[in-house]
Scaffold this motif. Sequence first.
Motif, PDB file in Angstrom:
ATOM      1  N   VAL A 176      -5.788 -19.003 -80.444  1.00 22.50           N
ATOM      2  CA  VAL A 176      -5.530 -19.962 -79.419  1.00 22.50           C
ATOM      3  C   VAL A 176      -7.067 -20.446 -79.062  1.00 22.50           C
ATOM      4  N   ASP A 177      -7.221 -21.457 -78.635  1.00 23.27           N
ATOM      5  CA  ASP A 177      -8.110 -21.909 -77.783  1.00 23.27           C
ATOM      6  C   ASP A 177      -7.822 -22.166 -76.243  1.00 23.27           C
ATOM      7  N   CYS A 178      -8.947 -22.403 -75.493  1.00 26.56           N
ATOM      8  CA  CYS A 178      -8.691 -22.923 -74.147  1.00 26.56           C
ATOM      9  C   CYS A 178      -9.633 -23.827 -73.618  1.00 26.56           C
ATOM     10  N   ASN A 179      -8.983 -24.908 -73.254  1.00 20.88           N
ATOM     11  CA  ASN A 179      -9.725 -25.963 -72.785  1.00 20.88           C
ATOM     12  C   ASN A 179     -10.043 -25.845 -71.212  1.00 20.88           C
ATOM     13  N   VAL A 180     -11.397 -26.242 -70.871  1.00 22.69           N
ATOM     14  CA  VAL A 180     -11.854 -25.782 -69.533  1.00 22.69           C
ATOM     15  C   VAL A 180     -12.088 -27.132 -68.837  1.00 22.69           C
ATOM     16  N   ILE A 181     -11.093 -27.174 -67.822  1.00 23.64           N
ATOM     17  CA  ILE A 181     -11.352 -28.422 -67.063  1.00 23.64           C
ATOM     18  C   ILE A 181     -11.949 -28.036 -65.638  1.00 23.64           C
ATOM     19  N   ASP A 182     -13.031 -28.431 -65.239  1.00 25.52           N
ATOM     20  CA  ASP A 182     -13.785 -27.959 -64.099  1.00 25.52           C
ATOM     21  C   ASP A 182     -13.593 -29.164 -63.035  1.00 25.52           C
ATOM     22  N   LEU A 183     -12.716 -28.685 -61.972  1.00 21.09           N
ATOM     23  CA  LEU A 183     -12.159 -29.615 -60.920  1.00 21.09           C
ATOM     24  C   LEU A 183     -13.028 -29.298 -59.558  1.00 21.09           C
ATOM     25  N   SER A 184     -13.824 -28.169 -59.620  1.00 21.76           N
ATOM     26  CA  SER A 184     -14.627 -27.629 -58.465  1.00 21.76           C
ATOM     27  C   SER A 184     -15.454 -28.951 -57.839  1.00 21.76           C
ATOM     28  N   GLY A 185     -16.223 -29.630 -58.528  1.00 23.39           N
ATOM     29  CA  GLY A 185     -16.852 -30.783 -57.908  1.00 23.39           C
ATOM     30  C   GLY A 185     -16.278 -31.653 -57.036  1.00 23.39           C
ATOM     31  N   PHE A 200     -10.934 -24.616 -59.830  1.00 21.91           N
ATOM     32  CA  PHE A 200     -10.936 -24.970 -58.686  1.00 21.91           C
ATOM     33  C   PHE A 200     -12.156 -24.545 -57.875  1.00 21.91           C
ATOM     34  N   VAL A 201     -12.642 -23.495 -58.464  1.00 21.13           N
ATOM     35  CA  VAL A 201     -14.059 -23.057 -58.026  1.00 21.13           C
ATOM     36  C   VAL A 201     -14.956 -22.845 -59.065  1.00 21.13           C
ATOM     37  N   ARG A 202     -16.401 -22.690 -58.904  1.00 23.50           N
ATOM     38  CA  ARG A 202     -17.268 -22.740 -59.809  1.00 23.50           C
ATOM     39  C   ARG A 202     -17.088 -21.466 -60.656  1.00 23.50           C
ATOM     40  N   ALA A 203     -17.278 -21.362 -61.923  1.00 28.34           N
ATOM     41  CA  ALA A 203     -17.020 -20.362 -62.994  1.00 28.34           C
ATOM     42  C   ALA A 203     -18.145 -19.679 -62.784  1.00 28.34           C
ATOM     43  N   PRO A 204     -18.198 -18.113 -62.794  1.00 29.53           N
ATOM     44  CA  PRO A 204     -19.175 -17.369 -62.670  1.00 29.53           C
ATOM     45  C   PRO A 204     -20.082 -17.765 -64.082  1.00 29.53           C
ATOM     46  N   LYS A 205     -21.477 -17.271 -64.066  1.00 27.18           N
ATOM     47  CA  LYS A 205     -22.252 -17.473 -65.158  1.00 27.18           C
ATOM     48  C   LYS A 205     -22.095 -16.285 -66.110  1.00 27.18           C
ATOM     49  N   LYS A 206     -22.140 -16.696 -67.393  1.00 25.02           N
ATOM     50  CA  LYS A 206     -21.894 -15.859 -68.386  1.00 25.02           C
ATOM     51  C   LYS A 206     -22.915 -14.607 -68.435  1.00 25.02           C
ATOM     52  N   GLU A 207     -22.185 -13.538 -68.650  1.00 25.36           N
ATOM     53  CA  GLU A 207     -22.919 -12.037 -68.523  1.00 25.36           C
ATOM     54  C   GLU A 207     -22.357 -11.076 -69.670  1.00 25.36           C
ATOM     55  N   SER A 208     -23.524 -10.349 -70.194  1.00 35.68           N
ATOM     56  CA  SER A 208     -23.077  -9.305 -70.952  1.00 35.68           C
ATOM     57  C   SER A 208     -22.266  -8.066 -70.300  1.00 35.68           C
ATOM     58  N   ILE A 209     -21.057  -7.804 -71.047  1.00 36.05           N
ATOM     59  CA  ILE A 209     -20.078  -6.765 -70.212  1.00 36.05           C
ATOM     60  C   ILE A 209     -20.236  -5.514 -70.840  1.00 36.05           C
ATOM     61  N   VAL A 210     -20.857  -4.453 -70.353  1.00 33.30           N
ATOM     62  CA  VAL A 210     -21.062  -3.270 -70.800  1.00 33.30           C
ATOM     63  C   VAL A 210     -20.353  -2.332 -70.082  1.00 33.30           C
TER      64      VAL A 210
END
Length: 732
Positions: A274-283, A452-462
């Motif tokens: 599956v794919d996910c479309n991201v729609i940013d409404l936080s602005g 509806f909120v700003r997405a967190p920055k991508k980070e490596s998860i260990v």
Amino acid sequence: MSIITQIDSGNLSYDDFFEIAMHCSKLLSTANSEDEMTVRTIAIHVLNNWGKMPHELYPVWTDIIESVGFYPYIWKNSETMNIWSLSDKVRQKTFLSDYLSSTYLHKEQKKLSKYLLSGKNVIASAPTSFGKSILIEELVASNKYRNIVIIQPTLALLDETRIKLKKYNKNYKIIVRTSQLPVIGKGNLFLLTAERVMEYDHLPPIDLLVIDEFYKLSLKRIDERADILNNAFLKIVGKFKSKFYLLGPNIDGITPGFAEKYNAEFYKSDFSLVDCNVIDLSGKFDFSLSERSLDKQKLLVLYKLLDKLKNEQTLIYCSTPARARRFAKGYFEHLCEQGKEPNIKLPLIEWINRNVNPNWSLSKELAYGLAIHDGSLQKHIGASIIKYFNDGLLWCIFCTSTIIEGVNTSAKNVVLFDGKKGGKDIDFFDYSNIKGRSGRMMEHYVGTIYNFVRAPKKESIVIDIPFYEQNRKVLSNEILINIKKSDVQPQVVDRYNKLYEIEPELMKIIKKNGTSVDGQMNIYNALQSDINTSKYHNIAWTQMPKREAIIYILKLAENNILNFKSKHAVLSYKQLALYIEMYIKSRNIMSIVKNIYSYRLKKIKRLTQEQKYNQLDCAIEEGFHIYRHWFHFTVPKAFRVIDSLQRYVCEQNGKKAGSYSYFVQQLENDFIRENLSILIEYGIPSDTVKRIADRIPLELDEDGVVEFIKHNKSTVYNALLQYEIDRLNQAL
């Protein structure tokens, strides 16, 4: 315009689809993993628009879809996706599951399946829509392992797994409670939380351990149940040298050296169907506003969005149960203001109206296709809401992290309304898990997350594995005491030796209890001080405790086993004792709901009808929270721990010990007789179990009860509501 946008526009011609197909063929010819990922994403969106494509191009796109390994979709769409060449047909057959009939695995699933079926230890990280869980079923169906333990984080998820796996009952006895004994004549399949693994005394040699959502082993992510999950792993793998399958989403790595020590394969994949479309409404929002003003601003946008998404299954993530309930009610009122009429009839509505209250907002919301889902809901209500949602009878659920971590849904859309979880900002890992709930393999090719909120920055998860890493600053005493002495590392050896100054028999009890070592020692010392005083009768009681004994035990437990820091529903041990006493007398949680409701109404001088409804909703939520959190988990755990310690102290002092077992069993099982308690575990309403109790023979064991109901439905089901019949049929 990007290729994905072109496809999703739905306005492509024959030439456009053909040109995109040629572009995908070129990318596949590079044998580059990033190019293949691009083709997979394009293929998913083509599948989502399959009906809009000229039929003449079906064979071309079927070849591309086959090339990226989407065999489950080829099987699902076999009427329009034909495999013609013999070599392609042979290759397709190799992706059939070896043990699940008519089940095709995708390319990466098959690779992971081979690792697991070969007997390797596997730590798997893959997206939510990968299909990791179906490989658990394949392992069970293979019958390669005689005794299997599956640990999942919630009872809801375990019950979902039980229902899925009950078809294998010829080869396995399914065990979900610590009171159920294993059998010798066939295999045993233990579906348990980590707490129950530690409490289970009769484990046979375990051949395979499965831990779902294994990231909960981490102490650095601050999960209050991490200690017990680490200890469950140590108990099983340490004692039985079991093979294991650890699975979880969106993890980039684990503590270095862990995989090597256990000869395990760390398998990471970004493969998704599956794919996910991201729609940013936080602005759209002014985050400098007060919470109340910001919510008002966001809710206007949310309700308009939900109006547009009507008939698409949507989850709205909220940070707390109170917010989920408030916003669900707000949207229900919004629909009423628009003149919408209730048009959904669900058996659960009738049950709520008869057994809870017809004025509970959930009852009204369900008739509009809306619901709430959080940890306070009674188990059967939460399970029914998810089933209705997955069956398309509900389209919108306002939820907390219980759905994100606890159950599987067929949601097409997720709205990230709040950016907090447990009072803290969600990080990229949490965000990825929430996002992963949009779209569902074999259900929705493409999902959408609305931020509806700003997405967190991508980070490596260990993910840290505390019992192996033994970080001095992170490792808890509760895990440390369960590590074999030969495996203790130099940086914690002094602390380990200090802990093992505790006398051996007492240490055995503390380890089994699995709660705070310091807290248990505080209780032990208090019991030693009180055992030869007038407080002895509050320590060494049996059957049902008196008020003084309840207060005494809860006071001992406070800040040692449990606390009241959340200030939610219960503020002190005295208040909790009052509720326990009330529940013992009435044996119905609604008596506590009514008590809370009356108290709340007395505090308001000029009551309006709207205030009455609001206070009723609050009283039900608090009462159900007390029932689920306190009566079914926290209080029984505290009494079990103190029971084990008082037995030891009484023996040391030559006193007759008490026994809290009967009380704990009664509290956990809603005061239902023991052989019927399996029905509570299976998500049958306790009122229903009480009503059918006299129709079921006393002498039957738990398995016998289930079989009796299956073969005597006309007798057992007589005069039950349709909802109760549905629950019994689904559960059994």
